[in-house]
Design an enzyme around this catalytic site. Structure first.
Site, short mmCIF file in Angstrom:
data_model
loop_
_atom_site.label_atom_id
_atom_site.label_comp_id
_atom_site.label_asym_id
_atom_site.label_seq_id
_atom_site.Cartn_x
_atom_site.Cartn_y
_atom_site.Cartn_z
N GLY A 14 2.60 23.26 -6.46
CA GLY A 14 2.48 22.00 -5.55
C GLY A 14 2.94 22.14 -4.16
CB CYS A 15 4.56 19.51 -2.07
SG CYS A 15 5.38 19.53 -0.43
CG PHE A 16 4.24 24.81 1.31
CD1 PHE A 16 4.46 23.65 1.95
CD2 PHE A 16 3.25 25.39 1.58
CE1 PHE A 16 3.96 23.45 3.09
CE2 PHE A 16 2.47 25.26 2.52
CZ PHE A 16 2.62 24.33 3.52
CD1 TRP A 17 6.75 21.15 3.42
CD2 TRP A 17 6.91 18.96 2.93
NE1 TRP A 17 6.18 20.58 4.46
CE2 TRP A 17 6.03 19.37 4.34
CE3 TRP A 17 6.74 17.39 2.69
CZ2 TRP A 17 5.40 18.21 5.17
CZ3 TRP A 17 6.27 16.68 3.43
CH2 TRP A 17 5.60 17.03 4.61
CB CYS A 18 9.01 20.06 -3.56
SG CYS A 18 9.08 18.43 -3.00
#
Length: 273
Positions: A14-18
């Site tokens: 999913g979101c690569f930030w996390c």
């Protein structure tokens, strides 16, 4: 690192930030880069990937020292940051570009990923089957610089996103990273008291919850084990019916030997009839 040979591992969660921060905290990890992989578009932009038309997934590529950290440990980190049963995205982010996947770089990684996925399916941690794909790695394209280490650049925005997307709640609820052992007990269960004495003697910290006041915990035990009587012990992803001290010691030792930040070791017990 001297003459040591570094290796790469690639995960879509999913979101690569996390997905960057959890891997960055692991000893032996040299770098974690946010980017795109799995699709056909060469050198895609964030806008193109976000459209869902490139075939790429948001991912992170981990460079690590295999003499310090194993690929199995990296797999543990990966599983404990995602909802592996969601095949339509992750948390607030929907679309094929947010699906989860493990991209293997060699046959060894492929086999370890398959075994790890099967173990998670068999564990009963999730009631739905694991939908995470295991795919051959091809090319990884680093994301734009403003996406790299977003949690460090904008900590407030990152924490708000992680919280309100629902990711943080699932990680805490499913994996209980800060509680090594949880004990679900009943006031009049003699064997339960013996287990508590065993845990205290071995200096195993645990959280105790009275199952007579928690119907959801009772239903979970029945669903997972088929037993109504006590005690039912869960350590990691394994259930034990009855006070099997030898098995408990073995599983607790196994649990302690792994990185406690990413391992769930929970003990549940129901009342005696």
């Amino acid at each position: 690192m001297g003459d040591r040979i570094l290796r790469k591992a690639t995960f879509a969660g999913g979101c690569f930030w996390c997905m960057q921060p959890p891997f960055q905290e692991v000893e032996g990890v040299v770098s974690v880069v946010a980017g795109y992989t799995g699709g056909t578009k060469r050198h895609p932009t964030y806008e193109e990937v976000s459209s869902g038309t490139t075939g790429h997934l948001e991912a992170v590529q981990v460079t690590y020292d295999p003499e310090t950290v194993s690929y199995e440990t990296l797999l543990d980190v990966f599983w404990t940051q995602i909802d592996p049963t969601d095949d339509a995205g992750q948390f607030a982010d929907r679309g094929s570009q947010y699906r989860t996947a493990i991209f293997w770089h060699d046959s060894g990684q492929r086999q370890m990923a398959k075994r790890s996925k099967q173990a998670l399916n068999d564990s009963g941690t999730f009631t739905q089957p694991v939908a995470t794909r295991i795919l051959s790695y091809s090319t990884f394209y680093p994301a734009e610089e403003y996406h790299q280490h977003y949690a460090e650049k904008k900590p407030r925005e990152y924490q708000l996103y992680k919280t309100y997307s629902g990711r943080e709640e699932l990680v805490q609820r499913i994996w209980h990273a800060k509680n090594t052992v949880s004990l679900y007990s009943t006031p009049r269960c003699h064997t339960c008291r013996e287990i508590k004495a065993f845990l205290r003697k071995n200096e195993v910290a645990f959280e105790e919850i009275d199952i007579t006041a928690d119907d959801r915990a009772r239903d979970m035990i029945i669903e997972k084990t088929g037993h109504i009587g006590a005690p039912v012990v869960r350590i990691g992803n394994e259930f034990i019916f009855g006070f099997d001290q030898e098995k408990m010691e073995r599983l607790l030792q196994k649990c302690v030997s792994r990185n406690a930040e990413f391992i769930q070791c929970t003990i549940h017990e129901d009342e005696e009839k």
